[in-house]
Write a protein that holds these residues in place. Structure first.
Motif, PDB file in Angstrom:
ATOM      1  N   ALA A  66       0.824  -1.209   0.000  1.00 23.69           N
ATOM      2  CA  ALA A  66       0.000   0.000   0.000  1.00 23.69           C
ATOM      3  C   ALA A  66       0.861   1.263   0.000  1.00 23.69           C
ATOM      4  O   ALA A  66       0.420   2.321  -0.451  1.00 23.69           O
ATOM      5  CB  ALA A  66      -0.934   0.002   1.209  1.00 23.69           C
ATOM      6  N   VAL A  67       2.089   1.147   0.466  1.00 24.37           N
ATOM      7  CA  VAL A  67       2.979   2.302   0.571  1.00 24.37           C
ATOM      8  C   VAL A  67       3.992   2.352  -0.577  1.00 24.37           C
ATOM      9  O   VAL A  67       4.261   3.418  -1.127  1.00 24.37           O
ATOM     10  CB  VAL A  67       3.726   2.292   1.932  1.00 24.37           C
ATOM     11  N   PHE A  68       4.548   1.193  -0.931  1.00 24.46           N
ATOM     12  CA  PHE A  68       5.619   1.142  -1.930  1.00 24.46           C
ATOM     13  C   PHE A  68       5.112   0.514  -3.222  1.00 24.46           C
ATOM     14  O   PHE A  68       4.566  -0.587  -3.207  1.00 24.46           O
ATOM     15  CB  PHE A  68       6.817   0.353  -1.403  1.00 24.46           C
ATOM     16  N   SER A  69       5.332   1.208  -4.311  1.00 27.62           N
ATOM     17  CA  SER A  69       4.913   0.687  -5.612  1.00 27.62           C
ATOM     18  C   SER A  69       5.814  -0.472  -6.028  1.00 27.62           C
ATOM     19  O   SER A  69       6.930  -0.629  -5.521  1.00 27.62           O
ATOM     20  CB  SER A  69       4.977   1.785  -6.669  1.00 27.62           C
ATOM     21  N   LYS A  70       5.335  -1.241  -6.986  1.00 31.62           N
ATOM     22  CA  LYS A  70       6.109  -2.361  -7.502  1.00 31.62           C
ATOM     23  C   LYS A  70       7.424  -1.878  -8.116  1.00 31.62           C
ATOM     24  O   LYS A  70       8.479  -2.472  -7.901  1.00 31.62           O
ATOM     25  CB  LYS A  70       5.294  -3.130  -8.539  1.00 31.62           C
ATOM     26  N   SER A  71       7.380  -0.777  -8.847  1.00 32.25           N
ATOM     27  CA  SER A  71       8.610  -0.280  -9.475  1.00 32.25           C
ATOM     28  C   SER A  71       9.626   0.183  -8.430  1.00 32.25           C
ATOM     29  O   SER A  71      10.829  -0.042  -8.589  1.00 32.25           O
ATOM     30  CB  SER A  71       8.308   0.839 -10.467  1.00 32.25           C
ATOM     31  N   MET A  72       9.162   0.798  -7.349  1.00 31.84           N
ATOM     32  CA  MET A  72      10.074   1.191  -6.270  1.00 31.84           C
ATOM     33  C   MET A  72      10.706  -0.053  -5.637  1.00 31.84           C
ATOM     34  O   MET A  72      11.898  -0.067  -5.339  1.00 31.84           O
ATOM     35  CB  MET A  72       9.339   1.986  -5.197  1.00 31.84           C
ATOM     36  N   PHE A  73       9.903  -1.068  -5.442  1.00 35.28           N
ATOM     37  CA  PHE A  73      10.361  -2.312  -4.832  1.00 35.28           C
ATOM     38  C   PHE A  73      11.425  -2.986  -5.697  1.00 35.28           C
ATOM     39  O   PHE A  73      12.481  -3.381  -5.206  1.00 35.28           O
ATOM     40  CB  PHE A  73       9.161  -3.243  -4.635  1.00 35.28           C
ATOM     41  N   ILE A  74      11.155  -3.099  -6.973  1.00 34.65           N
ATOM     42  CA  ILE A  74      12.047  -3.818  -7.888  1.00 34.65           C
ATOM     43  C   ILE A  74      13.408  -3.135  -8.000  1.00 34.65           C
ATOM     44  O   ILE A  74      14.432  -3.794  -8.136  1.00 34.65           O
ATOM     45  CB  ILE A  74      11.366  -4.006  -9.255  1.00 34.65           C
ATOM     46  N   ARG A  75      13.451  -1.820  -7.863  1.00 34.99           N
ATOM     47  CA  ARG A  75      14.724  -1.098  -7.934  1.00 34.99           C
ATOM     48  C   ARG A  75      15.682  -1.443  -6.797  1.00 34.99           C
ATOM     49  O   ARG A  75      16.861  -1.130  -6.865  1.00 34.99           O
ATOM     50  CB  ARG A  75      14.485   0.410  -7.958  1.00 34.99           C
ATOM     51  N   ASN A  76      15.178  -2.084  -5.753  1.00 40.86           N
ATOM     52  CA  ASN A  76      16.022  -2.432  -4.606  1.00 40.86           C
ATOM     53  C   ASN A  76      16.875  -3.665  -4.844  1.00 40.86           C
ATOM     54  O   ASN A  76      17.721  -3.995  -4.011  1.00 40.86           O
ATOM     55  CB  ASN A  76      15.160  -2.679  -3.366  1.00 40.86           C
ATOM     56  N   PHE A  77      16.657  -4.376  -5.942  1.00 39.98           N
ATOM     57  CA  PHE A  77      17.331  -5.649  -6.141  1.00 39.98           C
ATOM     58  C   PHE A  77      18.530  -5.529  -7.059  1.00 39.98           C
ATOM     59  O   PHE A  77      18.571  -4.712  -7.958  1.00 39.98           O
ATOM     60  CB  PHE A  77      16.353  -6.702  -6.676  1.00 39.98           C
ATOM     61  N   SER A  78      19.450  -6.417  -6.812  1.00 40.78           N
ATOM     62  CA  SER A  78      20.678  -6.478  -7.599  1.00 40.78           C
ATOM     63  C   SER A  78      20.672  -7.783  -8.389  1.00 40.78           C
ATOM     64  O   SER A  78      20.121  -8.790  -7.951  1.00 40.78           O
ATOM     65  CB  SER A  78      21.880  -6.456  -6.661  1.00 40.78           C
ATOM     66  N   TYR A  79      21.282  -7.737  -9.526  1.00 44.33           N
ATOM     67  CA  TYR A  79      21.425  -8.938 -10.340  1.00 44.33           C
ATOM     68  C   TYR A  79      22.817  -9.531 -10.181  1.00 44.33           C
ATOM     69  O   TYR A  79      23.263 -10.291 -11.007  1.00 44.33           O
ATOM     70  CB  TYR A  79      21.163  -8.597 -11.816  1.00 44.33           C
ATOM     71  N   SER A  80      23.509  -9.188  -9.096  1.00 45.22           N
ATOM     72  CA  SER A  80      24.916  -9.561  -8.969  1.00 45.22           C
ATOM     73  C   SER A  80      25.163 -10.863  -8.217  1.00 45.22           C
ATOM     74  O   SER A  80      26.300 -11.295  -8.095  1.00 45.22           O
ATOM     75  CB  SER A  80      25.689  -8.433  -8.302  1.00 45.22           C
ATOM     76  N   LEU A  81      24.125 -11.509  -7.700  1.00 43.75           N
ATOM     77  CA  LEU A  81      24.322 -12.749  -6.941  1.00 43.75           C
ATOM     78  C   LEU A  81      23.459 -13.881  -7.487  1.00 43.75           C
ATOM     79  O   LEU A  81      22.335 -13.653  -7.935  1.00 43.75           O
ATOM     80  CB  LEU A  81      23.954 -12.553  -5.467  1.00 43.75           C
ATOM     81  N   ASP A  82      24.006 -15.075  -7.415  1.00 43.02           N
ATOM     82  CA  ASP A  82      23.237 -16.297  -7.635  1.00 43.02           C
ATOM     83  C   ASP A  82      22.971 -16.895  -6.262  1.00 43.02           C
ATOM     84  O   ASP A  82      23.859 -16.901  -5.404  1.00 43.02           O
ATOM     85  CB  ASP A  82      24.042 -17.309  -8.465  1.00 43.02           C
ATOM     86  N   TRP A  83      21.766 -17.402  -6.066  1.00 41.95           N
ATOM     87  CA  TRP A  83      21.402 -18.005  -4.789  1.00 41.95           C
ATOM     88  C   TRP A  83      20.977 -19.449  -4.988  1.00 41.95           C
ATOM     89  O   TRP A  83      20.437 -19.816  -6.038  1.00 41.95           O
ATOM     90  CB  TRP A  83      20.225 -17.284  -4.143  1.00 41.95           C
ATOM     91  N   GLN A  84      21.179 -20.227  -3.943  1.00 39.68           N
ATOM     92  CA  GLN A  84      20.618 -21.574  -3.835  1.00 39.68           C
ATOM     93  C   GLN A  84      19.991 -21.663  -2.453  1.00 39.68           C
ATOM     94  O   GLN A  84      20.662 -21.404  -1.448  1.00 39.68           O
ATOM     95  CB  GLN A  84      21.691 -22.645  -3.964  1.00 39.68           C
ATOM     96  N   LEU A  85      18.729 -22.009  -2.396  1.00 29.31           N
ATOM     97  CA  LEU A  85      18.037 -22.179  -1.122  1.00 29.31           C
ATOM     98  C   LEU A  85      18.379 -23.552  -0.564  1.00 29.31           C
ATOM     99  O   LEU A  85      18.248 -24.558  -1.264  1.00 29.31           O
ATOM    100  CB  LEU A  85      16.525 -22.051  -1.322  1.00 29.31           C
ATOM    101  N   THR A  86      18.849 -23.593   0.676  1.00 30.70           N
ATOM    102  CA  THR A  86      19.218 -24.877   1.276  1.00 30.70           C
ATOM    103  C   THR A  86      18.315 -25.297   2.428  1.00 30.70           C
ATOM    104  O   THR A  86      18.165 -26.490   2.667  1.00 30.70           O
ATOM    105  CB  THR A  86      20.679 -24.864   1.756  1.00 30.70           C
ATOM    106  N   ALA A  87      17.706 -24.351   3.145  1.00 35.52           N
ATOM    107  CA  ALA A  87      16.853 -24.735   4.276  1.00 35.52           C
ATOM    108  C   ALA A  87      15.993 -23.555   4.723  1.00 35.52           C
ATOM    109  O   ALA A  87      16.372 -22.391   4.559  1.00 35.52           O
ATOM    110  CB  ALA A  87      17.694 -25.222   5.454  1.00 35.52           C
ATOM    111  N   VAL A  88      14.850 -23.898   5.292  1.00 35.87           N
ATOM    112  CA  VAL A  88      13.951 -22.921   5.906  1.00 35.87           C
ATOM    113  C   VAL A  88      13.595 -23.456   7.283  1.00 35.87           C
ATOM    114  O   VAL A  88      13.234 -24.624   7.424  1.00 35.87           O
ATOM    115  CB  VAL A  88      12.656 -22.734   5.068  1.00 35.87           C
ATOM    116  N   GLU A  89      13.733 -22.609   8.296  1.00 38.99           N
ATOM    117  CA  GLU A  89      13.425 -23.030   9.663  1.00 38.99           C
ATOM    118  C   GLU A  89      12.634 -21.938  10.374  1.00 38.99           C
ATOM    119  O   GLU A  89      13.075 -20.793  10.442  1.00 38.99           O
ATOM    120  CB  GLU A  89      14.708 -23.311  10.435  1.00 38.99           C
ATOM    121  N   VAL A  90      11.474 -22.303  10.912  1.00 38.61           N
ATOM    122  CA  VAL A  90      10.692 -21.368  11.721  1.00 38.61           C
ATOM    123  C   VAL A  90      11.326 -21.338  13.102  1.00 38.61           C
ATOM    124  O   VAL A  90      11.432 -22.364  13.776  1.00 38.61           O
ATOM    125  CB  VAL A  90       9.207 -21.796  11.798  1.00 38.61           C
ATOM    126  N   LEU A  91      11.775 -20.153  13.507  1.00 43.06           N
ATOM    127  CA  LEU A  91      12.499 -20.014  14.774  1.00 43.06           C
ATOM    128  C   LEU A  91      11.593 -19.696  15.949  1.00 43.06           C
ATOM    129  O   LEU A  91      11.776 -20.209  17.046  1.00 43.06           O
ATOM    130  CB  LEU A  91      13.551 -18.911  14.651  1.00 43.06           C
TER     131      LEU A  91
END
Length: 145
Positions: free
Chosen positions: A67-92
């Motif tokens: 409601a506050v941040f537009s999609k275009s504002m949001f997308i500008r925050n990301f970098s294309y400089s890293l590759d990621w691999q998801l290895t685990a998710v844990e609810v703490l």
């Protein structure tokens, strides 16, 4: 007379305290189904990050954030400089009163543009701590966490 008033006052306070302690409260743990739903949402968001589908990532943001941040504002925050691999998710942790869960996301990351130094290390492990909020039974990524 004073002693009787004091006894009545203590009895009243104790009965009020007993009434408060028996009030129903929400459990501070998630059911297995709630945990699975949360983990699925976290994995979905991270898969969108890995795929660099930042519009899909934006869809996981809480309604208040969107409601506050537009999609275009949001997308500008990301970098294309890293590759990621998801290895685990844990609810703490889970705070039932606030309907907020803390989640540890374990990922492996490496720079897309390899330098001689980064090539020596390859993928590096890291843990990202995120906050997710439940609104009407649906989990949303909270940017404040």
């Amino acid at each position: 007379m004073y002693r009787l008033s004091a006894v009545l006052l203590v009895a009243l306070v104790l009965s009020l305290a007993a009434g408060c302690s028996t009030a129903p409260s929400q459990p501070d743990t998630l059911t297995p189904a709630e945990t699975a739903a949360l983990e699925e949402r976290v994995r979905g968001r991270w898969q969108a990050l890995i795929d660099r589908d930042f519009e899909a990532v934006y869809a996981y943001a809480s309604p208040n954030y969107r409601a506050v941040f537009s999609k275009s504002m949001f997308i500008r925050n990301f970098s294309y400089s890293l590759d990621w691999q998801l290895t685990a998710v844990e609810v703490l942790a889970y705070d039932a009163e606030a309907a907020v869960a803390s989640v540890a996301v374990r990922v492996m990351s490496k720079p897309i543009k390899q330098t001689s130094v980064s090539a020596q290390f390859g993928f590096m492990p890291s843990t990202v701590r995120e906050r997710w909020v439940s609104i009407n039974g649906e989990w949303w990524h909270s940017a404040s966490g």
